[in-house]
Design an enzyme around this catalytic site. Structure first.
Site, PDB file in Angstrom:
ATOM      1  N   ASN A 624      -3.166  34.113  -0.887  1.00  0.00           N
ATOM      2  CA  ASN A 624      -3.101  34.984  -0.443  1.00  0.00           C
ATOM      3  C   ASN A 624      -1.952  35.171   1.125  1.00  0.00           C
ATOM      4  O   ASN A 624      -2.149  34.725   1.297  1.00  0.00           O
ATOM      5  CB  ASN A 624      -4.055  35.889  -0.474  1.00  0.00           C
ATOM      6  N   GLY A 697      -7.777  27.196   7.082  1.00  0.00           N
ATOM      7  CA  GLY A 697      -8.420  28.457   7.652  1.00  0.00           C
ATOM      8  C   GLY A 697      -8.610  27.169   8.877  1.00  0.00           C
ATOM      9  O   GLY A 697      -8.456  27.915  10.156  1.00  0.00           O
ATOM     10  N   GLU A 698      -8.133  25.639   9.003  1.00  0.00           N
ATOM     11  CA  GLU A 698      -8.455  25.607  10.170  1.00  0.00           C
ATOM     12  C   GLU A 698      -7.194  24.226  10.464  1.00  0.00           C
ATOM     13  O   GLU A 698      -7.192  23.976  11.928  1.00  0.00           O
ATOM     14  CB  GLU A 698      -9.740  24.136  10.246  1.00  0.00           C
TER      15      GLU A 698
HETATM   16 MO1  MOS Z   1     -15.526  24.812  10.524  1.00  0.00          MO
HETATM   17  S1  MOS Z   1     -15.831  23.825  12.030  1.00  0.00           S
HETATM   18  O1  MOS Z   1     -16.154  24.090   9.188  1.00  0.00           O
HETATM   19  O2  MOS Z   1     -16.889  26.221  10.653  1.00  0.00           O
END
Ligand code: MOS
Length: 734
Positions: A624, A697-698
């Site tokens: 997305n 995400g990270e």
């Molecule tokens: Mo993340 S620190 O794996 O929520």
């Protein structure tokens, strides 16, 4: 439509619910008869409870009961294992004994008819303490001094010490990072009710299955007797991965008082009892030859931990494989401090580990007189030496090219303070980043329904990242139905087993399961289509073709899902899937990226501003375009906060976190926003899953602090090795 929905910039399907308040968070659930809890927290950091007097508090209006170590049911500890999916960071159960291990530890829980009554009474609970003769260790330095260092793990390849000694160019530096505290908008919250011996919990958690399993161990119940719900989560950043004492205490209190209990943690307690990113001290030594090729890397970390749970911040994890280097040593150790137990905070390990490595790389570039980007190019590797496997897909060089081009890096002049924008000195810095791409086993259920819609069920949860939306996209793609016809249900431990929302693995984990369940639903539908009552009765099984909610056979007959199911009075055709973890395909799975940062520095008025950021991220296929960009933007902003603002300050006299509120714990606000450009490479990594997505995400956080610190050095000539880069660190010298 079905071919373009994957990768499209789709708005969140849960957006309207969030905007209108229909989306319910843990604290929004109000079971009949619910009462409220408020905590009492220790005011010393090390010692024991000498006595608790609740007389006055019990007489306070509305109070129902007050729990503490002298008045609490006996609970069991959770084994705290990942394999059994019952992780806890703090092994101790609440009120287990009279020991005080850190400031702000739960010592009592007041339950009253209203929140205000519970809070008022909490301040009337009298707790007498006996302090230990030894001081409470408030900082990592004090922890090391008082308690020594506990070795956690190390790994080595080649001869790092020998190679370093023989290297012409060396960097030897220590980098330190402070405690950072998770500050999601939604604080931790638990609503617990017991019905006929069954425990039902609404919790702000990143893992309903883990929470269910943990509670089932703590209360000695079969997992089927525990239900955990997390429909919406106001984010967690790792702080809500595992169960904390407030959740257990709330469940126990609800059983004792025989009524549902709600406990919403005040912001202040976010700083004591529910984890934080630990303080780190990282020793990095690099050795290189004249061409800048790395001959030796050593990255040795000590992080602060607690007396009631050891958490290792794996700062060297990313260092293992980012660059080609035959001689490498990584080590991790911890030292006990009298702080609450740390835990994973967004991009644990790499999040602060790459501050050290990528700052050291910048120092090496300066020592060598080689452009920092060029230095990284020369040390590129497509083979992960950490595990001795090739990367499944590594487009870091393209990240370098595209971000450098967009940033204008070729115009950089290397001398410190040499670039200007009017009166302002500009500093340009960069750093590479990486994050392991993981995938876990997952179950999912997809139903094609008689009303022409489809539903997806999985226990995994959407912590605010867009999981609801990408699952709808995948089902839309597989089933050929419009997004509006897909209903996604998540965050319920009674649904098919789904993963923790953490580690950036939800996307890579969930997509294959939902896709497979969708295909299984179509297969079921084909079976039903051949039944006597169906409009396609008697069709040969292999002649049926599904397309966009319709089956056709080879005799020209065709019917919709609604017609096929409706004719047989069937509600749905249900497909189930169980998909596995990361395939053992001989590859190492990582995502990669780079950040370029411009700072503007005005020494006369001590003003430092991050003016531009360009980040390029190689995270496999982008599912997305909108939410993926949003994830990286958010992570970059978090990285800016980590670089410049975030620090939990502990009073060295008593180990109390003193800036435990939103006013004094600084995070970036709109006025701090630079011009931010995120480039997403979008090269599918089919080794990890059929959609080629690695999760996003990270990674955007990793490396950011170093990119800022390196830009600050370029502007000011001051090498800040101690986060955050506060102005006093730039102005002390004169
Ligand atoms: Mo993340 S620190 O794996 O929520």
């Amino acid at each position: 439509m079905s071919d373009s929905i994957i990768g499209a910039a789709v708005s969140r399907i849960d957006g309207p619910d969030k905007l209108t308040g229909r989306a319910r968070y843990a604290g929004d659930f109000q079971p009949e008869g619910m009462v409220y809890a408020y905590g009492v927290y220790s005011t010393i950091a090390r010692g024991r409870i000498a006595g608790i007097d609740t007389t006055l508090a019990m007489r306070s209006p509305g109070v129902i009961d007050i729990f503490h170590h002298g008045r609490f049911p006996r609970l069991h500890r959770s084994p705290g294992t990942f394999a059994e999916e019952n992780v806890v960071d703090e092994k101790r159960t609440p009120f287990e004994d009279d020991r005080i291990h850190y400031m702000g530890q739960f010592v009592a829980l007041v339950v009253a008819e209203t929140y205000e009554q519970a809070r008022a009474a909490a301040y009337k609970v009298r707790v007498d303490y006996e302090r230990d003769a030894q001081r409470a260790a408030a900082t990592l330095a004090q922890g090391i001094e008082d308690n020594g260092v506990d070795h956690a793990n190390d790994s080595e390849r080649g001869d790092p010490a020998g190679a370093y000694d023989g290297a012409v160019h060396r960097v030897d530096a220590v980098y330190t990072t402070p405690v950072e505290t998770h500050n999601p908008m939604e604080t931790h919250a638990t609503v617990a009710e017991w019905v006929d011996g069954r425990l039902r919990v609404f919790d702000s958690t990143q893992g309903v299955i883990f929470t269910r399993n943990t509670l089932s161990r703590v209360f000695d119940l079969d997992p089927s007797q525990v239900e955990v719900h997390a429909d919406f989560i106001g984010s967690g950043f790792g702080g809500k991965l595992w169960v904390w004492p407030h959740c257990v205490a709330t469940c126990a209190a609800a059983r004792e008082v025989g009524r549902p209990v709600q406990f919403v943690l005040p912001r202040q307690q976010m700083f004591t009892t529910v984890g934080h990113r630990p303080e780190t001290r990282q020793h990095v030594r690099l050795g290189a030859d004249d061409d800048g090729r790395l001959l030796s890397i050593r990255h040795e970390t000590v992080n602060s931990s607690s007396p009631v749970g050891t958490v290792v911040e794996a700062c060297g994890g990313s260092t293992q494989g980012l660059y080609a280097c035959d001689n490498l040593r990584i080590s991790h150790a911890t030292a006990v401090t009298n702080r609450g137990t740390p835990t994973a905070m967004r991009a644990p390990g790499a999040g602060v580990g790459l501050f050290a490595l990528e700052s050291a790389m910048d120092e090496l570039a300066a020592e060598l007189g080689i452009d920092p980007l060029e230095l990284r190019r020369r040390n590129f590797t497509a083979h992960d030496q950490g595990v001795d496997k090739p990367y499944s897909s590594n487009h870091l060089l393209e990240c370098y090219d595209r971000a450098a081009e967009a940033f204008g890096w070729s115009r950089r002049t290397p001398e410190v303070g040499s670039m200007r924008d009017g009166d302002r000195i500009l500093g340009w810095g960069m750093a590479a980043c990486n994050w392991e791409a993981m995938r876990n086993p997952c179950d999912a259920r997809v139903a094609l329904r008689a009303d022409g819609t489809a539903s997806i069920h999985c226990a995994s949860q959407d912590i605010g990242t867009g999981t609801y939306t990408i699952l709808a996209q995948i089902a839309s793609h597989e089933l050929g139905l419009p997004l509006e016809s897909i209903h996604v249900a998540l965050g319920d431990s009674t649904f098919p087993h789904g993963p923790i929302s953490g580690g950036s693995w939800a996307t890579a984990t969930l997509l294959p399961a939902v896709a497979e369940a969708s295909r299984a639903a179509i297969k079921k539908l084909k079976g039903y289509a051949r039944n006597a009552a169906s409009p396609l009765a008697g069709a040969r099984g292999d002649s049926l073709v599904y397309d966009s909610g319709r089956l056709s056979d080879d005799s020209g007959r065709s019917a919709t899902v609604a017609e096929i199911l409706g004719a047989q009075s069937l509600a749905n055709a249900v497909g189930e899937a169980h998909t596995g973890g990361a395939p053992d395909s001989g590859y190492s799975f990582d995502s990669f990226g780079v950040h370029f940062v411009e700072v503007a520095w005005e020494p006369e008025i001590a003003h430092l501003e991050v003016t531009r950021v360009v980040s390029a991220i190689d995270a496999g296929a982008i599912i997305n375009a909108k939410s993926a960009r949003n994830q990286v933007e958010g992570a970059v902003v978090m990285g800016l906060g980590s670089a410049l603002l975030e620090t939990t300050e502990y009073d060295e006299r008593n180990a109390r976190p003193v800036n435990s509120n939103y006013a004094e714990y600084l995070v970036p606000v709109n006025a701090d926003m630079p011009d931010l450009d995120v480039i997403l490479l979008d090269h599918p990594d089919y080794e990890l899953n059929e959609f080629g997505a690695r999760g996003i995400g990270e990674i955007g956080l990793t490396g950011m602090q170093a990119a800022v610190a390196n830009a600050v050095y370029h502007a000011t000539g001051t090498r800040v090795r101690d986060l955050p880069i506060m102005l006093d660190k730039l102005t002390d010298d004169d």
